[in-house]
Design a protein around this motif. Structure first.
Motif, PDB file in Angstrom:
ATOM      1  N   ARG A  96      14.774  32.563  21.537  1.00 49.54           N
ATOM      2  CA  ARG A  96      15.162  31.360  22.266  1.00 49.54           C
ATOM      3  C   ARG A  96      13.925  30.611  22.758  1.00 49.54           C
ATOM      4  NH1 ARG A  96      16.885  30.743  28.244  1.00 49.54           N
ATOM      5  NH2 ARG A  96      15.973  32.787  28.468  1.00 49.54           N
ATOM      6  N   GLU A  97      12.935  31.340  23.267  1.00 48.92           N
ATOM      7  CA  GLU A  97      11.722  30.717  23.791  1.00 48.92           C
ATOM      8  C   GLU A  97      10.903  30.050  22.685  1.00 48.92           C
ATOM      9  OE1 GLU A  97      12.523  33.945  24.416  1.00 48.92           O
ATOM     10  OE2 GLU A  97      13.262  33.702  26.464  1.00 48.92           O
ATOM     11  N   GLU A  98      10.826  30.678  21.515  1.00 47.56           N
ATOM     12  CA  GLU A  98      10.092  30.091  20.398  1.00 47.56           C
ATOM     13  C   GLU A  98      10.731  28.785  19.946  1.00 47.56           C
ATOM     14  OE1 GLU A  98       8.289  34.023  18.142  1.00 47.56           O
ATOM     15  OE2 GLU A  98      10.277  33.284  17.583  1.00 47.56           O
ATOM     16  N   ILE A  99      12.043  28.771  19.865  1.00 50.94           N
ATOM     17  CA  ILE A  99      12.752  27.553  19.453  1.00 50.94           C
ATOM     18  C   ILE A  99      12.549  26.460  20.502  1.00 50.94           C
ATOM     19  CG2 ILE A  99      15.008  26.567  18.946  1.00 50.94           C
ATOM     20  CD1 ILE A  99      15.818  29.388  17.952  1.00 50.94           C
ATOM     21  N   HIS A 100      12.644  26.836  21.776  1.00 53.90           N
ATOM     22  CA  HIS A 100      12.466  25.871  22.860  1.00 53.90           C
ATOM     23  C   HIS A 100      11.075  25.253  22.811  1.00 53.90           C
ATOM     24  CE1 HIS A 100      11.617  24.574  27.017  1.00 53.90           C
ATOM     25  NE2 HIS A 100      12.892  24.202  26.992  1.00 53.90           N
ATOM     26  N   GLU A 101      10.053  26.054  22.641  1.00 49.77           N
ATOM     27  CA  GLU A 101       8.679  25.541  22.588  1.00 49.77           C
ATOM     28  C   GLU A 101       8.456  24.647  21.369  1.00 49.77           C
ATOM     29  OE1 GLU A 101       6.179  25.691  24.831  1.00 49.77           O
ATOM     30  OE2 GLU A 101       7.773  26.514  26.093  1.00 49.77           O
ATOM     31  N   HIS A 102       9.032  25.030  20.235  1.00 47.13           N
ATOM     32  CA  HIS A 102       8.870  24.225  19.025  1.00 47.13           C
ATOM     33  C   HIS A 102       9.520  22.856  19.193  1.00 47.13           C
ATOM     34  CE1 HIS A 102       8.244  23.356  14.798  1.00 47.13           C
ATOM     35  NE2 HIS A 102       9.494  22.921  14.759  1.00 47.13           N
ATOM     36  N   VAL A 103      10.744  22.816  19.698  1.00 47.90           N
ATOM     37  CA  VAL A 103      11.438  21.543  19.903  1.00 47.90           C
ATOM     38  C   VAL A 103      10.698  20.713  20.953  1.00 47.90           C
ATOM     39  CG1 VAL A 103      13.580  20.508  20.752  1.00 47.90           C
ATOM     40  CG2 VAL A 103      13.681  22.403  19.151  1.00 47.90           C
ATOM     41  N   LEU A 104      10.210  21.369  21.988  1.00 45.30           N
ATOM     42  CA  LEU A 104       9.501  20.671  23.055  1.00 45.30           C
ATOM     43  C   LEU A 104       8.245  19.984  22.536  1.00 45.30           C
ATOM     44  CD1 LEU A 104       9.552  20.221  26.153  1.00 45.30           C
ATOM     45  CD2 LEU A 104       8.108  22.236  26.349  1.00 45.30           C
ATOM     46  N   HIS A 105       7.486  20.655  21.691  1.00 44.91           N
ATOM     47  CA  HIS A 105       6.224  20.080  21.203  1.00 44.91           C
ATOM     48  C   HIS A 105       6.403  19.146  20.011  1.00 44.91           C
ATOM     49  CE1 HIS A 105       3.836  22.307  23.991  1.00 44.91           C
ATOM     50  NE2 HIS A 105       4.324  23.457  23.577  1.00 44.91           N
ATOM     51  N   ALA A 106       7.457  19.334  19.225  1.00 45.58           N
ATOM     52  CA  ALA A 106       7.610  18.533  18.008  1.00 45.58           C
ATOM     53  C   ALA A 106       8.449  17.277  18.189  1.00 45.58           C
ATOM     54  CB  ALA A 106       8.222  19.390  16.904  1.00 45.58           C
ATOM     55  N   PHE A 107       9.455  17.305  19.063  1.00 49.07           N
ATOM     56  CA  PHE A 107      10.421  16.208  19.103  1.00 49.07           C
ATOM     57  C   PHE A 107      10.552  15.530  20.455  1.00 49.07           C
ATOM     58  CE2 PHE A 107      11.854  19.068  15.732  1.00 49.07           C
ATOM     59  CZ  PHE A 107      11.840  18.181  14.671  1.00 49.07           C
ATOM     60  N   CYS A 108       9.792  15.954  21.444  1.00 53.59           N
ATOM     61  CA  CYS A 108       9.933  15.364  22.773  1.00 53.59           C
ATOM     62  C   CYS A 108       9.007  14.173  22.950  1.00 53.59           C
ATOM     63  CB  CYS A 108       9.666  16.402  23.856  1.00 53.59           C
ATOM     64  SG  CYS A 108      11.016  17.573  23.976  1.00 53.59           S
ATOM     65  N   GLU A 109       9.302  13.385  23.996  1.00 54.26           N
ATOM     66  CA  GLU A 109       8.493  12.220  24.291  1.00 54.26           C
ATOM     67  C   GLU A 109       7.081  12.638  24.653  1.00 54.26           C
ATOM     68  OE1 GLU A 109      10.447  10.056  27.388  1.00 54.26           O
ATOM     69  OE2 GLU A 109      11.592   8.903  25.942  1.00 54.26           O
ATOM     70  N   GLN A 110       6.168  11.716  24.465  1.00 54.50           N
ATOM     71  CA  GLN A 110       4.770  11.953  24.778  1.00 54.50           C
ATOM     72  C   GLN A 110       4.540  11.849  26.283  1.00 54.50           C
ATOM     73  OE1 GLN A 110       2.639  12.807  22.403  1.00 54.50           O
ATOM     74  NE2 GLN A 110       4.191  12.572  20.834  1.00 54.50           N
ATOM     75  N   PRO A 111       3.436  12.367  26.786  1.00 52.83           N
ATOM     76  CA  PRO A 111       3.095  12.171  28.203  1.00 52.83           C
ATOM     77  C   PRO A 111       2.958  10.687  28.522  1.00 52.83           C
ATOM     78  CG  PRO A 111       1.680  13.831  27.220  1.00 52.83           C
ATOM     79  CD  PRO A 111       2.505  13.257  26.113  1.00 52.83           C
ATOM     80  N   PRO A 112       3.083  10.299  29.792  1.00 53.00           N
ATOM     81  CA  PRO A 112       3.092   8.872  30.150  1.00 53.00           C
ATOM     82  C   PRO A 112       1.872   8.088  29.691  1.00 53.00           C
ATOM     83  CG  PRO A 112       3.750  10.213  32.012  1.00 53.00           C
ATOM     84  CD  PRO A 112       3.343  11.155  30.925  1.00 53.00           C
ATOM     85  N   GLU A 113       0.682   8.698  29.712  1.00 52.17           N
ATOM     86  CA  GLU A 113      -0.494   7.935  29.282  1.00 52.17           C
ATOM     87  C   GLU A 113      -0.453   7.637  27.787  1.00 52.17           C
ATOM     88  OE1 GLU A 113      -1.296  12.276  29.771  1.00 52.17           O
ATOM     89  OE2 GLU A 113      -0.831  10.726  31.206  1.00 52.17           O
ATOM     90  N   LYS A 114       0.075   8.547  26.983  1.00 52.57           N
ATOM     91  CA  LYS A 114       0.217   8.280  25.555  1.00 52.57           C
ATOM     92  C   LYS A 114       1.331   7.276  25.303  1.00 52.57           C
ATOM     93  CE  LYS A 114      -1.597  12.541  23.601  1.00 52.57           C
ATOM     94  NZ  LYS A 114      -1.288  13.697  22.772  1.00 52.57           N
ATOM     95  N   GLN A 115       2.398   7.336  26.104  1.00 52.85           N
ATOM     96  CA  GLN A 115       3.493   6.386  25.959  1.00 52.85           C
ATOM     97  C   GLN A 115       3.014   4.966  26.238  1.00 52.85           C
ATOM     98  OE1 GLN A 115       6.655   7.551  28.516  1.00 52.85           O
ATOM     99  NE2 GLN A 115       7.597   8.851  26.989  1.00 52.85           N
ATOM    100  N   ALA A 116       2.196   4.779  27.276  1.00 54.68           N
ATOM    101  CA  ALA A 116       1.710   3.448  27.624  1.00 54.68           C
ATOM    102  C   ALA A 116       0.858   2.891  26.494  1.00 54.68           C
ATOM    103  CB  ALA A 116       0.921   3.505  28.922  1.00 54.68           C
ATOM    104  N   TYR A 117      -0.005   3.707  25.926  1.00 57.09           N
ATOM    105  CA  TYR A 117      -0.845   3.262  24.813  1.00 57.09           C
ATOM    106  C   TYR A 117       0.029   2.886  23.611  1.00 57.09           C
ATOM    107  CZ  TYR A 117      -4.165   3.323  20.994  1.00 57.09           C
ATOM    108  OH  TYR A 117      -4.897   2.989  19.889  1.00 57.09           O
ATOM    109  N   TYR A 118       1.017   3.727  23.304  1.00 57.64           N
ATOM    110  CA  TYR A 118       1.900   3.447  22.175  1.00 57.64           C
ATOM    111  C   TYR A 118       2.665   2.156  22.402  1.00 57.64           C
ATOM    112  CZ  TYR A 118       5.859   3.907  19.022  1.00 57.64           C
ATOM    113  OH  TYR A 118       6.820   3.666  18.079  1.00 57.64           O
ATOM    114  N   TYR A 119       3.137   1.933  23.620  1.00 59.63           N
ATOM    115  CA  TYR A 119       3.916   0.731  23.921  1.00 59.63           C
ATOM    116  C   TYR A 119       3.058  -0.520  23.781  1.00 59.63           C
ATOM    117  CZ  TYR A 119       6.688  -2.685  26.401  1.00 59.63           C
ATOM    118  OH  TYR A 119       7.384  -3.809  26.738  1.00 59.63           O
ATOM    119  N   THR A 120       1.831  -0.478  24.303  1.00 62.65           N
ATOM    120  CA  THR A 120       0.980  -1.658  24.201  1.00 62.65           C
ATOM    121  C   THR A 120       0.602  -1.946  22.757  1.00 62.65           C
ATOM    122  OG1 THR A 120      -0.985  -0.328  24.629  1.00 62.65           O
ATOM    123  CG2 THR A 120       0.013  -1.442  26.517  1.00 62.65           C
ATOM    124  N   GLN A 121       0.346  -0.911  21.964  1.00 61.92           N
ATOM    125  CA  GLN A 121       0.016  -1.128  20.563  1.00 61.92           C
ATOM    126  C   GLN A 121       1.221  -1.651  19.793  1.00 61.92           C
ATOM    127  OE1 GLN A 121      -3.001  -1.074  19.314  1.00 61.92           O
ATOM    128  NE2 GLN A 121      -3.683  -0.587  21.370  1.00 61.92           N
TER     129      GLN A 121
END
Length: 168
Positions: A96-121
């Motif tokens: 369960r923990e391996e699946i949770h970590e994989h989904v968390l790192h592969a499909f979740c939103e980026q941290p706010p500083e990366k989101q701001a850069y992506y939005y401006t670009q």
């Protein structure tokens, strides 16, 4: 908590639901979970869907989640994106923990500083956007568009108040 019933009712408490870490990308619209109930290789995915699916539903209101039980030879999670793309996460013999970590790192939103850069670009290169962080402040800066009335007065025929008074 006298009204909580069922197996592990703590899964549906407000505190437990808000503690979920998985906030999927907005491009993901459908998530399917395929597992077999009495299969040893599916036990990790079964535990994942048992403990984390309520949190995922709570944190991702626009996400459609479909569970398929006993319909597949191997357990997997499939994500469907807005552009028609599909991605499969193999959950065969994973905890369960391996699946949770994989989904968390592969499909979740980026941290706010990366989101701001992506939005401006993203907004900077879209010619339909105007304002802060964009190529143009106003549509009047685009060649072939009418200039702003603040710089060049509009003809009376183009002003709404004069058109309404002439019609009546």
């Amino acid at each position: 908590m006298p009204f909580l019933r069922g197996i592990a009712p703590v899964r549906y408490t407000q505190k437990y639901l808000e503690a979920g870490k998985i906030i999927l990308q907005p491009e993901i619209k459908v998530m399917t979970v395929n597992y077999n109930v009495n299969q040893k290789a599916s036990s990790g995915l079964y535990q994942f869907q048992f403990w984390h699916l309520p949190q995922i539903k709570y944190k991702n209101a626009d996400l459609q989640i479909v569970r398929f039980k006993n319909m597949t030879p191997t357990p997997f999670i499939q994500f469907f994106f807005l552009n028609g793309e599909k991605q499969i996460v193999d959950a065969y013999d994973r905890s369960r923990e391996e699946i949770h970590e994989h989904v968390l790192h592969a499909f979740c939103e980026q941290p706010p500083e990366k989101q701001a850069y992506y939005y401006t670009q993203k907004t900077k290169f879209n010619p339909a956007n105007f304002g802060f962080h964009c190529d143009h402040w106003c549509i009047c800066e685009i060649p072939g568009q009418r200039p702003c009335p603040g710089y060049t007065p509009m003809p009376r025929t183009m002003k709404g108040k004069y058109q309404q008074s002439e019609e009546s």
